[in-house]
Design an enzyme around this catalytic site. Sequence first.
Site, mmCIF file in Angstrom:
data_model
loop_
_atom_site.group_PDB
_atom_site.id
_atom_site.type_symbol
_atom_site.label_atom_id
_atom_site.label_comp_id
_atom_site.label_asym_id
_atom_site.label_seq_id
_atom_site.Cartn_x
_atom_site.Cartn_y
_atom_site.Cartn_z
ATOM 1 N N GLU A 1 0.829 -1.207 0.000
ATOM 2 C CA GLU A 1 0.000 0.000 0.000
ATOM 3 C C GLU A 1 0.862 1.255 0.000
ATOM 4 O OE1 GLU A 1 -4.138 -1.347 2.086
ATOM 5 O OE2 GLU A 1 -2.498 -0.909 3.442
ATOM 6 N N CYS B 1 3.461 8.707 0.740
ATOM 7 C CA CYS B 1 4.014 7.842 1.775
ATOM 8 C C CYS B 1 4.132 6.465 1.131
ATOM 9 C CB CYS B 1 3.030 7.832 2.945
ATOM 10 S SG CYS B 1 3.476 6.695 4.250
ATOM 11 N N CYS C 1 6.628 -6.348 7.056
ATOM 12 C CA CYS C 1 7.792 -5.884 7.824
ATOM 13 C C CYS C 1 8.178 -6.984 8.801
ATOM 14 C CB CYS C 1 7.456 -4.597 8.585
ATOM 15 S SG CYS C 1 8.870 -3.977 9.538
ATOM 16 N N CYS D 1 6.686 -4.576 15.469
ATOM 17 C CA CYS D 1 6.378 -3.661 16.571
ATOM 18 C C CYS D 1 4.947 -3.939 17.040
ATOM 19 C CB CYS D 1 6.511 -2.209 16.119
ATOM 20 S SG CYS D 1 8.182 -1.810 15.574
ATOM 21 N N CYS E 1 1.862 -1.839 15.574
ATOM 22 C CA CYS E 1 1.809 -1.569 14.129
ATOM 23 C C CYS E 1 1.175 -2.721 13.364
ATOM 24 C CB CYS E 1 3.230 -1.315 13.620
ATOM 25 S SG CYS E 1 3.353 -1.143 11.836
ATOM 26 N N GLY F 1 7.076 -1.498 5.912
ATOM 27 C CA GLY F 1 8.458 -1.976 5.902
ATOM 28 C C GLY F 1 9.455 -1.050 6.550
ATOM 29 N N GLU F 2 10.660 -1.597 6.734
ATOM 30 C CA GLU F 2 11.761 -0.849 7.339
ATOM 31 C C GLU F 2 12.776 -0.527 6.225
ATOM 32 O OE1 GLU F 2 12.895 0.682 10.182
ATOM 33 O OE2 GLU F 2 14.637 0.989 8.899
ATOM 34 N N SER G 1 12.125 7.136 7.309
ATOM 35 C CA SER G 1 11.764 6.882 8.695
ATOM 36 C C SER G 1 12.295 5.507 9.074
ATOM 37 C CB SER G 1 10.238 6.923 8.850
ATOM 38 O OG SER G 1 9.879 6.586 10.171
ATOM 39 N N SER H 1 11.568 6.444 14.636
ATOM 40 C CA SER H 1 10.386 6.023 15.400
ATOM 41 C C SER H 1 10.847 5.598 16.775
ATOM 42 C CB SER H 1 9.700 4.846 14.695
ATOM 43 O OG SER H 1 9.284 5.241 13.413
ATOM 44 N N LEU H 2 10.528 6.402 17.766
ATOM 45 C CA LEU H 2 11.072 6.160 19.112
ATOM 46 C C LEU H 2 10.036 5.467 20.015
ATOM 47 C CD1 LEU H 2 13.811 6.681 20.380
ATOM 48 C CD2 LEU H 2 12.912 8.814 21.297
ATOM 49 N N HIS H 3 8.968 6.153 20.295
ATOM 50 C CA HIS H 3 7.796 5.614 21.011
ATOM 51 C C HIS H 3 8.002 5.188 22.463
ATOM 52 C CE1 HIS H 3 5.925 5.922 17.161
ATOM 53 N NE2 HIS H 3 6.661 4.976 16.626
ATOM 54 N N CYS I 1 -0.752 6.263 9.934
ATOM 55 C CA CYS I 1 0.505 5.623 10.331
ATOM 56 C C CYS I 1 0.253 4.295 11.020
ATOM 57 C CB CYS I 1 1.272 6.481 11.335
ATOM 58 S SG CYS I 1 1.711 8.079 10.742
HETATM 59 N N1 SAH Z 1 9.554 0.951 9.636
HETATM 60 C C1 SAH Z 1 9.786 2.340 9.623
HETATM 61 C C2 SAH Z 1 8.975 3.017 8.551
HETATM 62 C C3 SAH Z 1 7.465 2.887 8.746
HETATM 63 S S1 SAH Z 1 6.904 4.430 9.210
HETATM 64 C C4 SAH Z 1 9.530 2.944 10.971
HETATM 65 O O1 SAH Z 1 8.969 2.245 11.809
HETATM 66 O O2 SAH Z 1 9.923 4.087 11.184
HETATM 67 C C5 SAH Z 1 5.441 4.138 10.025
HETATM 68 C C6 SAH Z 1 5.332 5.106 11.191
HETATM 69 O O3 SAH Z 1 4.089 4.909 11.843
HETATM 70 C C7 SAH Z 1 6.411 4.867 12.215
HETATM 71 O O4 SAH Z 1 6.810 6.072 12.817
HETATM 72 C C8 SAH Z 1 5.669 3.999 13.196
HETATM 73 O O5 SAH Z 1 6.316 3.975 14.426
HETATM 74 C C9 SAH Z 1 4.316 4.650 13.216
HETATM 75 N N2 SAH Z 1 3.252 3.788 13.686
HETATM 76 C C10 SAH Z 1 3.171 2.442 13.588
HETATM 77 N N3 SAH Z 1 2.012 2.000 14.110
HETATM 78 C C11 SAH Z 1 1.342 3.095 14.546
HETATM 79 C C12 SAH Z 1 0.061 3.293 15.144
HETATM 80 N N4 SAH Z 1 -0.751 2.286 15.388
HETATM 81 N N5 SAH Z 1 -0.299 4.570 15.428
HETATM 82 C C13 SAH Z 1 0.505 5.615 15.136
HETATM 83 N N6 SAH Z 1 1.698 5.484 14.561
HETATM 84 C C14 SAH Z 1 2.120 4.238 14.270
HETATM 85 FE FE1 SF4 Z 2 7.957 -2.333 10.858
HETATM 86 FE FE2 SF4 Z 2 8.003 0.313 11.274
HETATM 87 FE FE3 SF4 Z 2 5.738 -1.104 11.659
HETATM 88 FE FE4 SF4 Z 2 7.781 -1.410 13.329
HETATM 89 S S1 SF4 Z 2 6.585 0.472 12.993
HETATM 90 S S2 SF4 Z 2 6.571 -3.080 12.432
HETATM 91 S S3 SF4 Z 2 9.512 -1.197 11.968
HETATM 92 S S4 SF4 Z 2 6.779 -0.787 9.727
#
Ligand code: SAH
Ligand code: SF4
Length: 343
Positions: free
Chosen positions: A94, A107, A114, A118, A121, A161-162, A193, A216-218, A336
């Site tokens: 997508e 985007c 991936c 996480c 996600c 994906g990463e 990202s 992506s820290l979180h 996201c």
């Molecule tokens: N894999 C890379 C690129 C994907 S970017 C990465 O993780 O950075 C997707 C973004 O959406 C990342 O910043 C991820 O942390 C964020 N994300 C994933 N799941 C989410 C959710 N349920 N709500 C808000 N942001 C989310």
């Molecule tokens: Fe992969 Fe990024 Fe989603 Fe984590 S947040 S599962 S690294 S796409």
Amino acid sequence: MNDNYYDALELSLNDWQLLFAEWGEPKFRAGQVSQWIYAKKVFGYHEMSNLSKALREKLTGNVLMTLPILIKQQTSRDGTKKYLWQLQDGARIESVLLNHGDHRTACISSQAGCPLGCMFCETGANGFKRNLTRGEILGQFLMMEKFNGSDINNIVFMGMGEPFLNEDAVFSAIRSLNDKNMRNLGARHITISTSGIVPGIEDLADFEVPLRLSVSLHAPNDALRSKLMPVNRQYSLRKLIAALRRYRERTGERITFEYALIDRVNDEPEQAYELGALLDGLAPYINIIPFNAIPSRPDFRRSDAVRVKEFCGVLSELKIEFEVRRERGGDIMAACGQLAGSK
Ligand code: SAH
Ligand code: SF4
């Protein structure tokens, strides 16, 4: 792909030049063909009117034009568009197009699925299929531009994906997006990202296109981050922050951090203080993102306005720059972390 054929989007400018040299054609043909494909979004060789008929036929016979097939397109109430594509081998990915007034941001995905899983996600919850090729990465962007009939101003590698687990293809695609003879998209309009893949960050510091980096820290500590993002067990916060300091020293670039607020998981004021201490000296810019609900984690909820305010109050007190982002495309699962690529 049949080995006797080339595939247009897999070829860099240099590859096109080598191919035309082999065919006894002048070097500038590479620029001409690239202009048709990347600038004008003309994907049929027969329409490339400044090439001879013989050359157009030779191209048709030797260089495939493989593009992602559009399976479904949805438009959100806020104007966000989500595209579901099918690739040659049936894999589905997508991409999302965000409209901000007269500006558009694409985007795009770097992998089908991936592998990093996480907890918050949906992409991660659906597993990993494979890396995308450079042509499949570029194809998403070019097809969105073609369908929209106008240029897209920004590209963010924030789809499925990463990107740093598919670094060669991602870097190769970015070189072509940035190349003056190809798409000519400015480096400042391209963002990667990452979930924190340290070798990728190191390589980006030496990459010739000075694009933007988002992390992506979180979570503000290893215990929580390793739980939410298993990749943290390999690249701990100590290793990640050290790599980001080196990146900043070498490039002078400011780094953006993504932090999605999940109710009572990572949104306590104490955690905001911890976050401030963790990023001290990095001149961070933090994007506070509303957590987007996903089917695989019904127990995770978005922080309410009061908790967001409290968390952000601490960041203000610490004089950390941040922005609370609006959710986009949530009603069509285009926000996201909601991309799954399955339907
Ligand atoms: N894999 C890379 C690129 C994907 S970017 C990465 O993780 O950075 C997707 C973004 O959406 C990342 O910043 C991820 O942390 C964020 N994300 C994933 N799941 C989410 C959710 N349920 N709500 C808000 N942001 C989310
Ligand atoms: Fe992969 Fe990024 Fe989603 Fe984590 S947040 S599962 S690294 S796409």
